[in-house]
Write an enzyme that holds these catalytic residues in place. Sequence first.
Site, PDB file in Angstrom:
ATOM      1  N   LYS A 113      12.105   1.790  14.955  1.00 49.51           N
ATOM      2  CA  LYS A 113      10.732   2.146  15.317  1.00 49.51           C
ATOM      3  C   LYS A 113      10.488   1.978  16.811  1.00 49.51           C
ATOM      4  CE  LYS A 113       8.549   1.780  10.895  1.00 49.51           C
ATOM      5  NZ  LYS A 113       8.154   0.859   9.850  1.00 49.51           N
ATOM      6  N   LYS A 218      17.979   9.983   5.421  1.00 48.65           N
ATOM      7  CA  LYS A 218      17.152   9.784   4.235  1.00 48.65           C
ATOM      8  C   LYS A 218      15.879  10.624   4.292  1.00 48.65           C
ATOM      9  CE  LYS A 218      14.117   6.113   5.725  1.00 48.65           C
ATOM     10  NZ  LYS A 218      13.271   5.025   5.348  1.00 48.65           N
ATOM     11  N   LYS A 221       8.897  10.250   5.921  1.00 46.22           N
ATOM     12  CA  LYS A 221       7.776  10.978   6.522  1.00 46.22           C
ATOM     13  C   LYS A 221       8.031  11.310   7.981  1.00 46.22           C
ATOM     14  CE  LYS A 221       4.692   9.683   3.631  1.00 46.22           C
ATOM     15  NZ  LYS A 221       4.059   8.515   3.100  1.00 46.22           N
TER      16      LYS A 221
HETATM   17  P1  TYM Z   1       7.534   2.287   2.557  1.00 42.20           P
HETATM   18  O1  TYM Z   1       6.096   2.568   2.438  1.00 42.20           O
HETATM   19  O2  TYM Z   1       8.274   2.752   3.750  1.00 42.20           O
HETATM   20  O3  TYM Z   1       8.299   2.854   1.304  1.00 42.20           O
HETATM   21  C1  TYM Z   1       7.880   2.502  -0.004  1.00 42.20           C
HETATM   22  C2  TYM Z   1       9.077   2.406  -0.924  1.00 42.20           C
HETATM   23  O4  TYM Z   1       9.766   3.662  -0.980  1.00 42.20           O
HETATM   24  C3  TYM Z   1      11.151   3.437  -0.720  1.00 42.20           C
HETATM   25  N1  TYM Z   1      11.713   4.611  -0.015  1.00 42.20           N
HETATM   26  C4  TYM Z   1      12.887   5.174  -0.339  1.00 42.20           C
HETATM   27  N2  TYM Z   1      13.780   4.869  -1.297  1.00 42.20           N
HETATM   28  C5  TYM Z   1      14.868   5.659  -1.389  1.00 42.20           C
HETATM   29  N3  TYM Z   1      15.102   6.732  -0.584  1.00 42.20           N
HETATM   30  C6  TYM Z   1      14.224   7.074   0.387  1.00 42.20           C
HETATM   31  N4  TYM Z   1      14.439   8.142   1.140  1.00 42.20           N
HETATM   32  C7  TYM Z   1      13.046   6.276   0.555  1.00 42.20           C
HETATM   33  N5  TYM Z   1      11.989   6.315   1.396  1.00 42.20           N
HETATM   34  C8  TYM Z   1      11.176   5.284   1.031  1.00 42.20           C
HETATM   35  C9  TYM Z   1      11.198   2.186   0.161  1.00 42.20           C
HETATM   36  O5  TYM Z   1      12.452   1.558   0.091  1.00 42.20           O
HETATM   37  C10 TYM Z   1      10.098   1.354  -0.457  1.00 42.20           C
HETATM   38  O6  TYM Z   1      10.574   0.643  -1.593  1.00 42.20           O
HETATM   39  N6  TYM Z   1       7.875  -2.453   3.885  1.00 42.20           N
HETATM   40  C11 TYM Z   1       7.629  -1.617   2.720  1.00 42.20           C
HETATM   41  C12 TYM Z   1       6.289  -1.882   2.062  1.00 42.20           C
HETATM   42  C13 TYM Z   1       6.079  -3.298   1.715  1.00 42.20           C
HETATM   43  C14 TYM Z   1       6.732  -4.026   0.665  1.00 42.20           C
HETATM   44  C15 TYM Z   1       6.198  -5.332   0.734  1.00 42.20           C
HETATM   45  C16 TYM Z   1       7.667  -3.681  -0.283  1.00 42.20           C
HETATM   46  C17 TYM Z   1       5.244  -4.158   2.343  1.00 42.20           C
HETATM   47  N7  TYM Z   1       5.306  -5.376   1.763  1.00 42.20           N
HETATM   48  C18 TYM Z   1       6.610  -6.322  -0.162  1.00 42.20           C
HETATM   49  C19 TYM Z   1       8.087  -4.666  -1.177  1.00 42.20           C
HETATM   50  C20 TYM Z   1       7.553  -5.965  -1.105  1.00 42.20           C
HETATM   51  C21 TYM Z   1       7.649  -0.166   3.226  1.00 42.20           C
HETATM   52  O7  TYM Z   1       7.445   0.117   4.350  1.00 42.20           O
HETATM   53  O8  TYM Z   1       7.795   0.725   2.304  1.00 42.20           O
END
Ligand code: TYM
Length: 353
Positions: A113, A218, A221
């Site tokens: 990032k 991957k 967004k």
């Molecule tokens: P975020 O919002 O980026 O993504 C949410 C979830 O989607 C999964 N994901 C993917 N899995 C497989 N292939 C992909 N291309 C792909 N893109 C997204 C992410 O692995 C995630 O599980 N930091 C986290 C949010 C968060 C969180 C937490 C998660 C905040 N606090 C506590 C678990 C526990 C995040 O940014 O997810």
Amino acid sequence: MSKEIVLSGIRPTGNLHLGNYYGALSKFVRIQNDYDCNFFIADLHALTTNPDPTQLHASVKTILAEYLAAGIDPDKATIFVQSDVPEIAEMYLLLNMHVGIGELMRTTAFKDKARKALGITATDENDEQIEREIIGNETNKRVNAGLLTYPTLMAVDILIQKATKVPVGKDQLQHLELTRRFARRFNSFYGVDFFPEPYDFDFGGAPVKVPGLDGSGKMGKSEGNCIYLIDEPKVLRKKVMRAVTDEGPQTPNSPMSEPIANLFSLLELTSTPEVVKHFREAYADCSIRYGDLKKQLAEDILAVTTPIRDRINDILGNEDYMRKVLAQGAEKARERASKTLADVREIMGIRKF
Ligand code: TYM
């Protein structure tokens, strides 16, 4: 016996895509009957990239509708918005006292990032350049402190609920590793056996990484390569038909290029084993037509997303219901969070007389 505590969240940064669905949401639905499940909308995490406030308001609603439409049942799982649990913000401050700036700066997600914000190309050799840009340029506000301390906030989400199982996609595993490290550090610093160590939910098989349609990397967004749950069939078909391919296998059993391997990964997630087998054999004997594979893939994705899309639109029309779900969820989430926070305050020596 009490059920094991599961927790996971998704940032409200727009509509959910197939990566979110297969990496997280579909797993949430699968386990909600058997665990003490807590699924939230990580709006504080979304703030780290300074979203437009109007869009953030809208996205929280969208994600909630998408959770419900995908099948999360608010009577089985606790669904809440992160900022509705103020205990999280306080514990974030407290836990930060035990987190090193260096370990945060070395996190892959932070480096990615930061590079993006600073316009630096991604290589492993430019860590020093990132540091120089961040430390040496005091007018540079693009890499904010919230972005750096993102893993602390995520650790608090998990630890404040004393969750031990965290279903996430592959990209979040490093954050989970850090959470375990922070938990161990806290326990050993204060000589307590307080925080349990959380692990990825093991569904058997490799961690999920849903690829994009642009040939590499991957689905994400910021990569602009997403298929959204909410995509209209026409839009979705067009996106799949435009997926990057190669000139086709030239000799039997030749290895697959990345774009083709990615298409097969998507097919494996959405199609039946028979369909996958059929196209694998066609690839192996060089008779494959990528157009046929894409057509099949688009229809199989639509079979998953269409019922969800219909429900999303219904739910978005019922704001009273959505408000009720969140109020009930916040109350439940705060119950455990306030108990953990009170204990943490006491352990750390905050005044109690
Ligand atoms: P975020 O919002 O980026 O993504 C949410 C979830 O989607 C999964 N994901 C993917 N899995 C497989 N292939 C992909 N291309 C792909 N893109 C997204 C992410 O692995 C995630 O599980 N930091 C986290 C949010 C968060 C969180 C937490 C998660 C905040 N606090 C506590 C678990 C526990 C995040 O940014 O997810």
